[in-house]
Design a protein around this motif. Structure first.
Motif, PDB file in Angstrom:
ATOM      1  N   ALA A  43     -47.104 -38.124 -48.798  1.00  0.00           N
ATOM      2  CA  ALA A  43     -47.265 -36.518 -49.235  1.00  0.00           C
ATOM      3  C   ALA A  43     -45.527 -36.326 -48.042  1.00  0.00           C
ATOM      4  O   ALA A  43     -45.197 -36.936 -47.897  1.00  0.00           O
ATOM      5  N   GLY A  44     -44.759 -35.167 -49.111  1.00  0.00           N
ATOM      6  CA  GLY A  44     -43.309 -34.663 -48.584  1.00  0.00           C
ATOM      7  C   GLY A  44     -42.272 -35.900 -49.036  1.00  0.00           C
ATOM      8  O   GLY A  44     -41.563 -35.544 -48.936  1.00  0.00           O
ATOM      9  N   ARG A  45     -42.344 -36.369 -49.663  1.00  0.00           N
ATOM     10  CA  ARG A  45     -42.070 -37.625 -50.882  1.00  0.00           C
ATOM     11  C   ARG A  45     -41.332 -37.269 -51.986  1.00  0.00           C
ATOM     12  O   ARG A  45     -42.376 -36.745 -52.583  1.00  0.00           O
ATOM     13  N   VAL A  46     -40.411 -36.840 -52.653  1.00  0.00           N
ATOM     14  CA  VAL A  46     -39.977 -36.190 -53.844  1.00  0.00           C
ATOM     15  C   VAL A  46     -39.281 -37.796 -54.265  1.00  0.00           C
ATOM     16  O   VAL A  46     -38.696 -38.373 -53.965  1.00  0.00           O
ATOM     17  N   MET A  47     -40.206 -37.852 -55.871  1.00  0.00           N
ATOM     18  CA  MET A  47     -39.645 -39.169 -56.541  1.00  0.00           C
ATOM     19  C   MET A  47     -38.832 -39.212 -57.447  1.00  0.00           C
ATOM     20  O   MET A  47     -38.840 -38.202 -58.155  1.00  0.00           O
ATOM     21  N   LEU A  65     -55.987 -44.175 -57.797  1.00  0.00           N
ATOM     22  CA  LEU A  65     -55.531 -43.732 -56.156  1.00  0.00           C
ATOM     23  C   LEU A  65     -55.252 -42.357 -56.143  1.00  0.00           C
ATOM     24  O   LEU A  65     -55.370 -42.492 -54.479  1.00  0.00           O
ATOM     25  N   ALA A  66     -54.821 -41.862 -56.404  1.00  0.00           N
ATOM     26  CA  ALA A  66     -53.724 -40.630 -56.382  1.00  0.00           C
ATOM     27  C   ALA A  66     -55.384 -39.295 -56.256  1.00  0.00           C
ATOM     28  O   ALA A  66     -54.675 -38.222 -55.644  1.00  0.00           O
ATOM     29  N   ALA A  70     -55.763 -37.564 -53.153  1.00  0.00           N
ATOM     30  CA  ALA A  70     -55.725 -35.938 -53.067  1.00  0.00           C
ATOM     31  C   ALA A  70     -57.160 -35.814 -53.308  1.00  0.00           C
ATOM     32  O   ALA A  70     -57.088 -34.307 -52.494  1.00  0.00           O
ATOM     33  N   GLY A  71     -58.086 -36.194 -52.168  1.00  0.00           N
ATOM     34  CA  GLY A  71     -59.837 -35.872 -51.756  1.00  0.00           C
ATOM     35  C   GLY A  71     -60.421 -35.522 -53.619  1.00  0.00           C
ATOM     36  O   GLY A  71     -61.540 -34.800 -52.664  1.00  0.00           O
ATOM     37  N   LEU A  72     -60.021 -36.592 -54.127  1.00  0.00           N
ATOM     38  CA  LEU A  72     -60.501 -35.713 -55.813  1.00  0.00           C
ATOM     39  C   LEU A  72     -62.207 -36.288 -55.650  1.00  0.00           C
ATOM     40  O   LEU A  72     -62.032 -37.197 -55.398  1.00  0.00           O
TER      41      LEU A  72
END
Length: 149
Positions: A43-47, A65-66, A70-72
């Motif tokens: 979180a908070g890391r721009v790629m 994993l994504a 994200a809790g999906l």
């Protein structure tokens, strides 16, 4: 793997594809994945790059994993993508975690265009995903969850 030709921005045409991208996002044919978005894994890391692979199991890891982070509900999505510019070996795994590039992992600063959604991929077992998530959490606790981007 002495016959392996490293993939660089100047030399990537020898990688035949097809190319895949695993994600939590719901996309449509023609959509583009672009650099400058927040990381699925921190979180908070721009790629600065967009990641792609030639291997379905590798794309499945990205998707699962994504989605889990994200809790999906569900395993996420795997898309067939078309690079719009040059790409290189992903330095986060190539010759670090795995000699050569057996995961077929690459990155680019150029958009990836969605060509299709891969419908028939097999998700990794839930216990394997939980193990991977635990490993990521441990790396984060140790300050070793470094992404070379």
């Amino acid at each position: 793997m002495t016959d392996r030709v490293p993939v660089t921005f100047d030399r990537c045409d020898h990688v035949p594809g097809p190319f895949l991208h695993g994600t939590k996002a719901e996309l449509a044919v023609g959509d583009e994945l672009v650099a400058g978005r927040e990381s699925n894994f921190r979180a908070g890391r721009v790629m600065n790059h967009v990641y792609l692979t030639t291997q379905v199991p590798t794309a499945a890891w990205g998707a699962q994993l994504a989605a889990a982070l994200a809790g999906l509900d569900g395993p996420g999505h795997v898309y067939v993508v078309e690079p719009t510019g040059p790409f290189e070996d992903d330095p986060n795994v190539t010759d670090k975690k795995f000699p050569g590039n057996p995961t077929g992992s690459y990155r680019t600063r150029h958009p990836l265009r969605v060509v299709a959604e891969l419908a028939d991929w097999t998700p990794h077992p839930p216990e394997a995903v939980q193990g991977m998530l635990a490993g990521l959490a441990q790396l984060r606790e140790q300050g070793r969850d470094v992404i070379e981007d």
